[in-house]
Design a protein around this motif. Structure first.
Motif, PDB file in Angstrom:
ATOM      1  N   ARG A 185       0.832  -1.211   0.000  1.00  0.00           N
ATOM      2  CA  ARG A 185       0.000   0.000   0.000  1.00  0.00           C
ATOM      3  C   ARG A 185       0.865   1.260   0.000  1.00  0.00           C
ATOM      4  O   ARG A 185       0.560   2.227  -0.692  1.00  0.00           O
ATOM      5  CB  ARG A 185      -0.912  -0.007   1.222  1.00  0.00           C
ATOM      6  N   GLN A 186       1.941   1.245   0.745  1.00  0.00           N
ATOM      7  CA  GLN A 186       2.847   2.397   0.772  1.00  0.00           C
ATOM      8  C   GLN A 186       3.508   2.592  -0.590  1.00  0.00           C
ATOM      9  O   GLN A 186       3.683   3.723  -1.045  1.00  0.00           O
ATOM     10  CB  GLN A 186       3.910   2.221   1.850  1.00  0.00           C
ATOM     11  N   CYS A 187       3.850   1.508  -1.245  1.00  0.00           N
ATOM     12  CA  CYS A 187       4.476   1.604  -2.563  1.00  0.00           C
ATOM     13  C   CYS A 187       3.492   2.126  -3.601  1.00  0.00           C
ATOM     14  O   CYS A 187       3.879   2.855  -4.508  1.00  0.00           O
ATOM     15  CB  CYS A 187       5.016   0.242  -2.987  1.00  0.00           C
ATOM     16  N   LEU A 188       2.217   1.750  -3.480  1.00  0.00           N
ATOM     17  CA  LEU A 188       1.205   2.290  -4.390  1.00  0.00           C
ATOM     18  C   LEU A 188       1.060   3.794  -4.222  1.00  0.00           C
ATOM     19  O   LEU A 188       0.898   4.529  -5.188  1.00  0.00           O
ATOM     20  CB  LEU A 188      -0.152   1.633  -4.139  1.00  0.00           C
ATOM     21  N   LYS A 189       1.120   4.260  -2.986  1.00  0.00           N
ATOM     22  CA  LYS A 189       0.995   5.690  -2.726  1.00  0.00           C
ATOM     23  C   LYS A 189       2.187   6.465  -3.275  1.00  0.00           C
ATOM     24  O   LYS A 189       2.067   7.645  -3.592  1.00  0.00           O
ATOM     25  CB  LYS A 189       0.844   5.954  -1.226  1.00  0.00           C
ATOM     26  N   GLU A 190       3.335   5.798  -3.382  1.00  0.00           N
ATOM     27  CA  GLU A 190       4.528   6.437  -3.947  1.00  0.00           C
ATOM     28  C   GLU A 190       4.479   6.485  -5.474  1.00  0.00           C
ATOM     29  O   GLU A 190       5.313   7.134  -6.097  1.00  0.00           O
ATOM     30  CB  GLU A 190       5.782   5.690  -3.501  1.00  0.00           C
ATOM     31  N   GLY A 191       3.540   5.767  -6.081  1.00  0.00           N
ATOM     32  CA  GLY A 191       3.367   5.852  -7.524  1.00  0.00           C
ATOM     33  C   GLY A 191       3.845   4.656  -8.320  1.00  0.00           C
ATOM     34  O   GLY A 191       3.946   4.734  -9.542  1.00  0.00           O
ATOM     35  N   HIS A 192       4.130   3.549  -7.676  1.00  0.00           N
ATOM     36  CA  HIS A 192       4.565   2.350  -8.392  1.00  0.00           C
ATOM     37  C   HIS A 192       3.357   1.605  -8.951  1.00  0.00           C
ATOM     38  O   HIS A 192       2.279   1.630  -8.378  1.00  0.00           O
ATOM     39  CB  HIS A 192       5.347   1.422  -7.458  1.00  0.00           C
ATOM     40  N   CYS A 193       3.516   0.948 -10.093  1.00  0.00           N
ATOM     41  CA  CYS A 193       2.482   0.128 -10.756  1.00  0.00           C
ATOM     42  C   CYS A 193       1.217   0.927 -11.029  1.00  0.00           C
ATOM     43  O   CYS A 193       0.095   0.425 -10.917  1.00  0.00           O
ATOM     44  CB  CYS A 193       2.146  -1.108  -9.918  1.00  0.00           C
ATOM     45  N   LYS A 194       1.366   2.185 -11.424  1.00  0.00           N
ATOM     46  CA  LYS A 194       0.219   3.063 -11.633  1.00  0.00           C
ATOM     47  C   LYS A 194      -0.691   2.574 -12.756  1.00  0.00           C
ATOM     48  O   LYS A 194      -1.909   2.680 -12.655  1.00  0.00           O
ATOM     49  CB  LYS A 194       0.687   4.480 -11.979  1.00  0.00           C
ATOM     50  N   GLY A 195      -0.122   2.055 -13.823  1.00  0.00           N
ATOM     51  CA  GLY A 195      -0.928   1.606 -14.947  1.00  0.00           C
ATOM     52  C   GLY A 195      -1.862   0.469 -14.566  1.00  0.00           C
ATOM     53  O   GLY A 195      -3.051   0.477 -14.902  1.00  0.00           O
TER      54      GLY A 195
END
Length: 74
Positions: free
Chosen positions: A39-49
């Motif tokens: 969840r923290q990595c998603l908030k940083e912008g990883h795997c946005k697509g």
């Protein structure tokens, strides 16, 4: 190649995209080396697509117009 183009797994209309998103997140250095949560990595912008594709797929399940257009990300 992403799994949602290959054999569709059982478990719902967006399960292939969800599995691809999970695989993408678990393979990041953000999770593996830095010890952060996905969840923290998603908030940083990883795997946005993949995150956007999963969101569009879930949203299209609630959209009445999807009956005519088909689900997105499917």
């Amino acid at each position: 190649m992403p799994k949602y183009y290959e054999d569709k797994e059982e478990g719902g209309p967006c399960s292939g995209v969800k599995e691809d998103l999970r695989t993408c997140l678990m393979a990041l250095d953000c999770v593996l080396k830095e010890g952060k949560t996905p969840r923290q990595c998603l908030k940083e912008g990883h795997c946005k697509g993949l995150q956007l594709t999963f969101f569009e797929c879930k949203r299209s399940m609630l959209d009445n117009r999807a009956r005519f257009r088909g689900r997105k990300g499917y």
